[in-house]
Design a protein around this motif. Structure first.
Motif, PDB file in Angstrom:
ATOM      1  N   UNK A1580      22.960  55.380  58.483  1.00 49.95           N
ATOM      2  CA  UNK A1580      24.282  55.832  57.768  1.00 49.95           C
ATOM      3  C   UNK A1580      24.489  57.181  58.241  1.00 49.95           C
ATOM      4  N   UNK A1581      25.776  57.412  58.077  1.00 50.73           N
ATOM      5  CA  UNK A1581      26.327  58.848  58.659  1.00 50.73           C
ATOM      6  C   UNK A1581      26.099  59.993  57.840  1.00 50.73           C
ATOM      7  N   UNK A1582      25.411  59.733  56.727  1.00 54.77           N
ATOM      8  CA  UNK A1582      25.073  60.843  55.853  1.00 54.77           C
ATOM      9  C   UNK A1582      23.809  61.513  56.326  1.00 54.77           C
ATOM     10  N   UNK A1583      22.986  60.895  57.024  1.00 51.65           N
ATOM     11  CA  UNK A1583      21.854  61.606  57.564  1.00 51.65           C
ATOM     12  C   UNK A1583      22.072  62.469  58.697  1.00 51.65           C
ATOM     13  N   UNK A1584      23.125  62.146  59.350  1.00 51.38           N
ATOM     14  CA  UNK A1584      23.687  63.165  60.477  1.00 51.38           C
ATOM     15  C   UNK A1584      24.418  64.395  59.682  1.00 51.38           C
ATOM     16  N   UNK A1585      25.005  64.069  58.560  1.00 51.78           N
ATOM     17  CA  UNK A1585      25.749  65.362  58.047  1.00 51.78           C
ATOM     18  C   UNK A1585      24.512  66.073  57.469  1.00 51.78           C
ATOM     19  N   UNK A1586      23.709  65.570  56.827  1.00 51.29           N
ATOM     20  CA  UNK A1586      22.570  66.518  56.300  1.00 51.29           C
ATOM     21  C   UNK A1586      21.726  67.109  57.047  1.00 51.29           C
ATOM     22  N   UNK A1587      21.399  66.342  58.438  1.00 52.07           N
ATOM     23  CA  UNK A1587      20.648  67.296  59.170  1.00 52.07           C
ATOM     24  C   UNK A1587      21.522  68.685  59.818  1.00 52.07           C
ATOM     25  N   UNK A1588      22.994  68.305  60.113  1.00 47.50           N
ATOM     26  CA  UNK A1588      23.682  69.619  60.463  1.00 47.50           C
ATOM     27  C   UNK A1588      23.824  70.521  59.299  1.00 47.50           C
ATOM     28  N   UNK A1589      23.776  70.208  58.196  1.00 47.18           N
ATOM     29  CA  UNK A1589      23.706  71.091  57.018  1.00 47.18           C
ATOM     30  C   UNK A1589      22.694  71.897  56.970  1.00 47.18           C
ATOM     31  N   UNK A1590      21.423  71.359  57.120  1.00 46.91           N
ATOM     32  CA  UNK A1590      20.026  71.960  56.899  1.00 46.91           C
ATOM     33  C   UNK A1590      20.050  72.920  57.940  1.00 46.91           C
ATOM     34  N   UNK A1591      20.548  72.420  59.074  1.00 46.26           N
ATOM     35  CA  UNK A1591      20.320  73.525  60.552  1.00 46.26           C
ATOM     36  C   UNK A1591      21.702  74.486  60.712  1.00 46.26           C
ATOM     37  N   UNK A1592      22.440  74.335  59.525  1.00 46.35           N
ATOM     38  CA  UNK A1592      23.348  75.560  59.709  1.00 46.35           C
ATOM     39  C   UNK A1592      24.704  74.982  60.752  1.00 46.35           C
ATOM     40  N   UNK A1593      24.454  73.841  61.134  1.00 44.04           N
ATOM     41  CA  UNK A1593      25.488  73.210  62.077  1.00 44.04           C
ATOM     42  C   UNK A1593      26.797  72.614  61.609  1.00 44.04           C
ATOM     43  N   UNK A1594      26.986  72.532  60.398  1.00 40.28           N
ATOM     44  CA  UNK A1594      28.036  71.936  59.664  1.00 40.28           C
ATOM     45  C   UNK A1594      29.226  72.557  59.545  1.00 40.28           C
ATOM     46  N   UNK A1595      30.234  72.012  60.435  1.00 38.64           N
ATOM     47  CA  UNK A1595      31.219  73.093  60.534  1.00 38.64           C
ATOM     48  C   UNK A1595      32.143  73.336  59.500  1.00 38.64           C
ATOM     49  N   UNK A1596      32.517  74.725  59.222  1.00 37.22           N
ATOM     50  CA  UNK A1596      33.164  75.147  58.073  1.00 37.22           C
ATOM     51  C   UNK A1596      34.479  74.575  58.093  1.00 37.22           C
ATOM     52  N   UNK A1597      35.010  74.151  59.370  1.00 35.06           N
ATOM     53  CA  UNK A1597      36.651  73.668  59.464  1.00 35.06           C
ATOM     54  C   UNK A1597      36.408  72.540  59.032  1.00 35.06           C
ATOM     55  N   UNK A1598      35.457  71.434  59.152  1.00 31.85           N
ATOM     56  CA  UNK A1598      35.411  70.081  58.725  1.00 31.85           C
ATOM     57  C   UNK A1598      35.126  70.201  57.094  1.00 31.85           C
TER      58      UNK A1598
END
Length: 1665
Positions: A1580-1598
């Motif tokens: 599921x896509x939620x795993x990639x989103x959590x990885x980016x969140x915890x690594x600080x890579x989740x874009x604030x623009x999105x």
């Protein structure tokens, strides 16, 4: 003719078994009369349908004909005999019942016995040759004994049967007792069975003739015999069998050879059979479609069979009758509620067709019969006959079946006789009822145009029948509708008909009205005809008889021959006009006359000091000029009425030219602000002997007429000019304009609690010499729609500053007296508001002026009158009321750390901060803190208070050192610290206003009794790998000795030296010190090692209970299930011991059931579960009730009703979310009996599924991709309840391209801001994150088949609130119709939630083996010890048995579905489509699976949906062709909706949604038959989103933040909420993610939990407009 088309009554009735009762003297014997009444009366539908007749015993029945031994020389003479139906319905009985009074113990038994036998013999003799059943009923005085007990009765019954030659089943006993009707009902059943046997015998007898018949000479017998069999089956109530034989009969009729001699007979009998078929389909078998199909076939077959051309009218009459009969049947079926008609198929269409054929019959009769109407009727009447032997045969040649005619002259006489009778028949009175029935049904099933058309046809028939009044009434109804619909041609036709009808009745008023309308512009008759009509009008006014105007026949229609006589109504007109003067009036309500008028007020409003100007515009559409004699305009106020007479050429109207006149009038002072409107306009044309008056109602003068493009150019030009003239028939007299200027000065904004002055200045702008008298200004506080009720109630207005404390007025009146031109005056009012918000004031100014001159509008120099006028005006003033300052108060420790609780005898600080929030500086005179001495609070060192001046954004802080002395030996919850008072005033005050005293309640705290006080001494920071010391001082504050165990817990971030674990004895008020040397091993903010102290109450304590005290805070694992479970436990515990009732609503019932089994709650003395909306609850005043409800308006209302009339003793109220103050107030007012003991907010407003998963049960929450308002509120409450239950105040991030996520994030953020005190938790090591996502971001996961136990069960069987419905499983037992799958209550399910299907097989195998071992051990009961062990272990054994049965059933059903639906192959294809990039291979495999007949429609739909989403942007996308292969009706719509829902534009990071190369992994499973391998590549896509969140890579623009804050450190707690629902695949992914990342805790929630079916429903709801 009637006999040739009508249905015989015996055919249209319902056939029933015919039973004759004989031996009953119903005239002189009361017992016999009561028996007959019981049989014959009250024949309801629930009783057997039998036709009873009471006949004498010697009645003569129709003799049976001799049976034919052969049919060789028999030639039938017709199809169906006319007397056969009646004979078998009411003459030949199926059963004859002989009633005889005879008791078993009758003294004259022998004589009575012989008399009964002789009666039976008489009946048999009269039935000689027939197979009618004979039965005997003995009327006895007492009830018979049970069978076998009365030996005499048995012996005598056998003897009576032998003497009467009866079987034992034909002898009955009827006791005449109180239960007579019950015995009668049983007798009816017996008679019914005997009748059935009779009719079966008759059917067999008729069928036996078939072998003797041939197709050459016996063709007529085949349909006859089938008809008889069908009729006998109808009498047996066997409708399906009867229908089959009627169909065979109908087919045999069509096989017969048709010629002119038998045409009528075949049509008539065919109509009979068709009627029977349609009646059975409609009324017995509920098959209306079959009935309609049969009738259509019937009409198609018989319609061409016209027969003799000279009798064509007879064929039309027969067709009309067929449609009428079918319409009646259809209508009867509807009225019996067995059938529901629709707008396109109802009886009205058949009545219309019947009327059409009746009209055709009339037309044919006119053409065929009128030429011979003068011929004499045949001397020897060919139609005279005593009776017809066969239906449909001609009376003059009965039984004639040959083609050639033996007597042609007799045939001609017969045809002539039929024509002459038809010529005398009045067809109109046959057509009118048919049209009336059709119109009624077209009104019921709306079809307005057809209804109007039929209404006109009916009016024409009334006119033809010379009922002119009814014709006029019907035509007038249709006329206005055709006029408004712009059907000018039809409108003209109707007017021509109406004019002719009015002429024939000599109705002067109607004739003038219709003439006026025919002269109007919508009439399309010629100018010459209009001229003649206008001349007729003049003639009528002059008292002369008008001429009959012959308008085109196309308009008028067909008339009778005698109507052509123009002199016919001449005498009637003479009588009508025989008066001294003819005065006629025409009300212009529903007509448009030849003169049209418009009224126009020049203005919508007139000031009182001016006059009203009104224009009258008129136009003439008649061909000749008209001179008007008088005009009257009537108003709703009669004082303004205008009447004017005209002389000479003053008001002469020319054709098609507009004429205008103007009038004026002044207003009366009393009519100010009243509407003045024209109610009626009257125009009159006078002559020396009469007058014509046209009267327009006011509403008619404003109607806008439509243009007529087909009229002449000059008329069209006039119409265009006329249409451009506006109309206005209403005006209003307003007050004289106010010429006073009012200004309100104030220093906004106002501050809460202060006396706020407002200066009112008024200046006169009146002209010289005009004095404004009695000037007043009324200041009123206006309630606003957006203004809270509390603000309005807490605001008061006064004329003096020092009266506001005792005043609650909302108005203040300022009296200025008289004001001269140019003069200015000032006054002040004072306002005090105790609540902040926006205030709106209205200042209403009023005064009066004397001797104002009113001048004419037409002649400006002419003064009409003088009068006294009043003037008024209003001014609105709005300003904000703001808090003077922000007051923040909180309790801190000596280290200034915020604390929610304090410790007895330990000082703490109370900090109160005042921050100025307004632009105006404020003078603080004094502050005072009042502490409740009764609670033990006191100030250490005194309190001086604060004073000074505060400017914008400046603050003052008061710090009090407070201690709470121990007055009790227990904890005290939520005790108040006291009150803080501030005395202040605005620095730049206006005038003399009082000071303001503001009081603030200080926060509540919990006072704890802690026996040990621990103080720590440590440096503010440390250096890596350099030692430092920490010293702990442990003081015993109690008067008891304490034995304590002290532990210093190890930590990975520090190395320390010192006592790790010690046991110490602390005497009362003694102190013990500990020192540790510590070396830091890691950089950054680190949590120090924890000091844990465990103690007992005294050294001599033996209860083994110890208290665990953590000095430093430890983070708790987020568990949504445990949070709700703790809430429920607290509810039950707080209520105390004793019997309790749990009162819930529908939602909280589901929430509690998710965390507690019913058996668990029963163990805690909760014995009853009720819902708040149940109205049938018993009163139990000795029981406590725990009420756990959602705080909805409905629940609050129901709870108020409950408290007003309590059913229980004590009420403990708990709400699943915050309750408004108004609702709490409402509950308090309803608690008149003071039953409420406690009220709390426990935030359990969500459905916990397992520890890291929750849902809100909100399916289909969006409409057109926007929140439903109620669902948005529910989602916000549910999500904040999760945060409050987990004690989290998070930062919020949301998916930016989702409006629903943005709305929800704003709502949650707003609620957190409003309820800041609820979210004031102690700061954790890391800030939690709330991440709000949209289901549209990942539409793939819900479409895939799942293979873990929990997800697969939900996908294939469905899980709702932890329950699975297995009722549709083949062979399921009742105990397993519904099973519970909860990880809290089922250990096996908890351990296997996320195992794949193959591994479940192995687990089930292990569970079975364990159960079998248990079973074997339970079977060994050989001693007392074994029996004791069996009893002790039985509950666990029973529970394990249920677990095994449940999971074996579930897994077995899953395996069956997987095999039946070929899910292994389909799932493999799904995974390839979702995870690989080979387009051609994916397309080929999808097409192959779609072609397979075993592929379920849902699986086919999900394959196409996955393909369309995966290859949406592919160049060779083939979604359209795949949609064509779907068998589902809505397949194309669903795929389009899914594409719209999950399109690329709605996904963030869509470039990474489908990676190009994914490694394929296969897992091989053992122990499960039928399962070889399953693909589980999709993540599921939620795993990639959590990885980016915890690594600080989740874009604030999105994924922006809600609010201004931005997170800098790594989050430890993450709550993910998916708008649109979660899937169990994502739940399994989150569980694995938590296991792989120990430092991170993730909880997943959503609006609902999806499988593929529910996701498709969600998509369809979201895409709906």
């Amino acid at each position: 003719m009637a006999s040739a088309v009508d249905l015989p009554p015996e055919l249209s009735c319902r056939p029933m078994p015919f039973v004759v009762l004989t031996g009953l003297d119903v005239t002189y014997n009361a017992v016999h009369k009561s028996i007959w009444d019981a049989f014959s009366n009250n024949r309801r539908n629930d009783r057997l349908q039998i036709s009873f007749s009471c006949l004498p015993g010697d009645h003569t029945y129709p003799q049976s004909k001799a049976k034919r031994s052969s049919y060789d020389w028999y030639i039938p003479k017709g199809l169906l005999k006319t007397g056969w139906l009646k004979k078998h319905l009411s003459q030949v009985p199926a059963v004859v019942v002989v009633f005889f009074e005879l008791d078993w113990d009758d003294g004259a038994w022998r004589e009575q016995y012989l008399a009964c036998a002789s009666w039976v013999q008489v009946v048999r003799t009269s039935l000689h040759g027939r197979t009618t059943k004979v039965a005997v009923v003995l009327i006895q005085k007492s009830s018979p004994l049970p069978p076998g007990e009365d030996l005499i009765a048995a012996e005598r019954a056998a003897a009576l049967c032998s003497a009467c030659d009866l079987s034992a089943k034909s002898l009955f006993v009827l006791p005449h007792t109180d239960h007579l009707l019950g015995y009668i009902t049983r007798l009816e059943s017996a008679f019914y069975e005997l009748a059935q046997a009779y009719y079966h015998t008759e059917c067999r007898r008729v069928k036996a003739h078939k072998e003797f018949l041939n197709k050459t000479t016996h063709q007529l017998l085949f349909p006859r015999h089938q008809f008889k069999i069908a009729f006998f089956n109808e009498q047996m109530q066997e409708s399906a069998t009867a229908l089959k034989h009627y169909h065979q009969c109908y087919n045999h009729i069509h096989e017969l050879r048709l010629h002119d001699t038998n045409n009528l007979e075949l049509k008539m009998v065919g109509g009979f059979v068709n009627y029977k078929i349609c009646r059975l389909c409609f009324l017995s078998l509920s098959a209306p479609v079959d009935a309609i199909s049969q009738f259509q076939r019937h009409v198609e077959l018989f319609k061409p069979l016209c027969g003799n051309n000279e009798l064509l009218f007879e064929h039309s009459a027969w067709l009309s009758k067929q449609f009428l009969v079918f319409g009646d049947l259809f209508n009867e079926a509807i009225q019996s509620e067995n059938l529901t008609a629709v707008q396109t198929q109802h009886p009205g269409f058949y009545y219309q067709q019947a009327a059409c054929y009746a009209l055709l019959r009339k037309k044919l009769a006119h053409s065929l019969c009128r030429p011979v109407s003068n011929q004499p009727y045949p001397a020897n009447d060919p139609l005279e006959s005593e009776s017809l032997e066969y239906y449909g045969q001609r009376p003059w040649r009965q039984s004639h079946q040959r083609i050639d005619l033996s007597d042609t002259s007799r045939e001609k006489e017969g045809i002539l006789a039929l024509k002459l009778r038809e010529a005398k028949f009045d067809h109109s009175w046959q057509i009118i009822p048919l049209l009336s029935s059709a119109v009624a049904l077209f009104k019921k099933f709306p079809c307005p145009r057809l209804k109007r058309y039929l209404t006109i046809q009916m009016a024409k028939e009334y006119r033809f029948a010379k009922d002119f009044s009814k014709a006029i009434a019907l035509l007038q109804k249709a006329k206005s509708q055709y006029q408004s619909g712009r059907w000018c041609h039809i409108f003209t036709q109707l007017l021509a008909l109406l004019l002719d009808c009015a002429y024939c009745t000599a109705d002067v008023n109607l004739y003038c009205a219709f003439s006026s309308e025919l002269l109007g512009r919508y009439s399309q008759i010629t100018i010459d005809e209009k001229t003649k009509i206008q001349e007729n009008l003049i003639s009528i006014i002059s008292g002369k008889v008008p001429k009959r105007i012959v308008i085109d026949k196309a308009y008028v229609g067909e008339v009778r021959p005698e109507d052509h006589d123009p002199n016919q109504p001449h005498e009637v007109w003479k009588e009508a006009l025989d008066k001294p003067a003819i005065h006629t009036s025409v009300d212009v309500v529903d007509l448009v006359p030849f003169i049209e008028c418009k009224i126009l007020f020049s203005q919508e409003q007139y000031p009182l000091d001016s006059c009203a100007l009104i224009h009258l515009h008129s136009i003439l559409f008649a061909p000749q000029p008209v001179q008007l004699s008088e005009l009257t305009i009537s108003f709703n106020h009669s004082v303004y009425d205008i009447t004017k007479s005209f002389a000479g050429d003053e008001f002469w109207l020319e054709p098609w030219k507009v004429k205008s006149h103007s009038f004026e009038f002044p207003f009366h002072r009393s009519d100010v602000l009243k509407s003045i409107e024209v109610e009626k306009l009257t125009l009159s044309v006078f002559s020396s002997t009469g007058s014509l008056t046209l009267k327009w109602p006011g509403s008619k003068l404003e109607q806008v007429a439509f243009d007529i493009p087909s009229c002449p150019r000059n008329v069209q030009a006039s119409c265009t000019k006329w249409s451009a003239i506006p109309s206005r028939r209403c005006t209003t007299a307003t007050e004289r304009a106010c010429r006073l200027q009012v200004d309100v000065k104030h220093m906004a904004p106002a501050l809460v609690g202060e006396v706020f002055p407002m200066q009112v200045c008024i200046f006169s702008n009146e002209s010289d010499g005009i004095l404004a008298e009695n000037v007043t200004v009324l200041a009123s506080l206006e309630p606003s729609l957006h203004q809270e009720e509390e603000l309005f109630q807490d605001t008061c207005v006064s004329l003096t500053a020092y009266e506001l404390s005792e005043c609650n007025s909302k108005t203040a009146e300022l009296k200025f007296g008289d004001l001269h031109p140019g003069e200015e005056l000032e006054r002040v009012i004072y306002v005090k508001a105790n609540t902040y918000g926006t205030l709106k004031f209205t200042f209403q100014t009023s005064y009066s002026v004397r001797d104002v001159a009113i001048f004419s509008c037409i002649d400006s120099l002419k003064q009409l009158k003088t009068m006294t006028c009043s003037s008024s005006a209003s001014t609105e003033v709005s300003f904000d009321v703001l808090p003077p300052f922000k007051i923040a108060s909180h309790v801190t420790s000596k280290n200034f750390e915020t604390a929610s609780s304090i410790v007895y005898n330990k000082p703490f600080f109370v900090l109160t901060t005042l921050t100025l929030g307004s632009n105006w500086p404020i003078q603080i005179f004094s502050t005072q803190t009042t502490l409740p001495s009764e609670s033990g609070f006191s100030v250490i060192g005194g309190a001086e208070g604060l004073n000074g001046v505060l400017y914008k954004d400046e603050s003052l802080t008061d710090c009090l050192n407070v201690i709470c002395n121990n007055s009790t030996d227990r904890h005290v919850d939520n005790t108040s610290v006291g009150y803080f008072k501030v005395e202040w005033q605005r620095l730049d005050k206006f005038g003399d206003v009082p000071r303001v005293l503001t009081t603030l309640k200080l926060p509540n705290v919990t006072a704890k009794l802690v026996p040990l006080h621990v103080n720590a001494s440590l440096p503010s920071f440390a250096v890596l790998r350099e030692a430092f010391q920490i010293s702990f001082s442990i003081e015993n504050q109690s008067n008891e000795s304490r034995l304590v165990e002290i532990q210093y817990l190890s930590s990975d971030a520090f190395m320390f030296a010192g006592p790790k674990q010690t046991n110490n004895f602390l005497s009362p008020f003694s102190t013990h010190s500990l020192t540790f040397n510590i070396i830091p091993l890691a950089l950054g903010y680190q949590t120090l090692p924890h000091l844990r102290i465990m103690m007992s109450h005294s050294h001599a304590s033996v209860d083994g209970k110890f208290e665990d005290v953590d000095l430093l805070w430890l983070g708790l694992k987020m568990d949504v299930v445990l949070a709700v479970k703790n809430y429920v436990s607290r509810m039950i515990t707080d209520a105390g011991p004793g019997m309790k009732v749990l009162l819930m609503d529908r939602e909280t019932t589901g929430i509690v059931s998710m965390v507690y089994a019913k058996s668990e709650i029963l163990q805690q003395e909760v014995y009853l579960f009720e819902t708040i909306d149940s109205m049938h609850r018993d009163e139990m005043r000795h029981v406590k009730v725990i009420s756990f409800l959602r705080p909805t308006q409905e629940n609050i209302q129901l709870l108020c009703q409950e408290l007003k009339s309590p059913r229980y003793g004590k009420y403990y109220l708990y709400f699943s979310h915050a309750v408004s103050k108004s609702d709490v107030k409402l509950l308090a007012e309803s608690d008149e009996n003071e039953c409420v003991c406690d009220i709390h907010e426990f935030f359990a407003d969500y459905y916990p599924i397992d520890s890291n998963h929750f849902t809100l049960n909100l399916p289909k929450c969006s409409r057109h991709f926007m929140w439903k308002p109620s669902d948005l509120t529910r989602a916000c409450h549910g999500l904040t309840a999760v945060l409050l239950a987990l004690k989290k105040c998070p930062m919020i991030r949301y998916q930016v391209n989702s409006d629903m996520c943005c709305q929800l994030a704003d709502s949650v953020k707003s609620l957190i801001s409003r309820e800041a005190s609820l979210f004031d938790f102690r700061r954790a090591d890391s800030t939690p994150i709330l991440l709000i996502l949209d289901r549209r971001n990942d539409s793939i996961s819900p479409l895939l088949n799942q293979w873990t136990y929990q997800a697969m069960t939900h996908e294939l069987l469905g899980i709702k609130n932890s329950r699975v419905d297995l009722s549709k499983v083949p062979g399921i037992s009742k105990d397993l119709n519904e099973v519970v799958l909860s990880p809290l209550q089922d250990q096996f399910y908890c351990e296997n939630l996320y195992k794949n299907f193959g591994e479940i097989g192995a687990s089930i195998k292990g569970l079975m083996e364990e159960f079998q071992a248990k079973t074997r051990s339970q079977q060994k009961v050989e001693s007392i010890e074994d029996m004791k062990a069996f009893v002790e272990n039985y509950p666990q054994f029973k529970k394990m048995s249920g677990t095994v049965a449940k999971h074996v059933t579930v897994v077995g059903e899953l395996s069956r579905i997987v095999s039946a639906r070929n899910l292994l192959e389909i799932s493999e294809c799904e995974q390839d489509v979702a995870c690989q990039s080979d387009h051609s291979n994916a397309l080929q495999r999808v097409r192959e699976l779609l072609k397979k007949p075993t592929t379920n429609p849902l699986d086919a739909l999900r394959l196409v949906a996955l393909y369309s989403l995966r290859y949406e942007a592919h160049a060779n996308n083939a979604t359209t062709s795949l949609m064509d292969q779907l068998s589902s009706v809505d397949g194309r719509k669903i795929i389009s909706a899914i594409m719209k829902y999950g399109s690329i534009g709605k996904r963030t990071n869509h470039a990474n949604d489908f990676p190009g190369a994914i490694s394929m992994t296969k897992k091989f499973f053992k122990g499960m038959k039928g399962v070889e391998n399953v693909y589980t590549q999709h993540i599921p896509k939620i795993k990639d989103i959590l990885d980016d969140l915890l690594k600080g890579k989740l874009k604030e623009a999105n994924y922006p933040y809600a609010g201004a804050s931005v997170m800098s450190d790594r989050p430890g707690d993450v709550i993910v909420f998916i708008v649109g629902g979660t899937t169990y695949e994502e739940v399994a992914c989150i569980a694995a993610y938590n296991a792989d990342n120990p430092g991170v805790r993730v909880v997943l929630g959503g609006t609902t939990v999806h499988n593929c079916s529910s996701f498709i429903d969600e998509v369809r709801s979201a895409c709906a407009a």
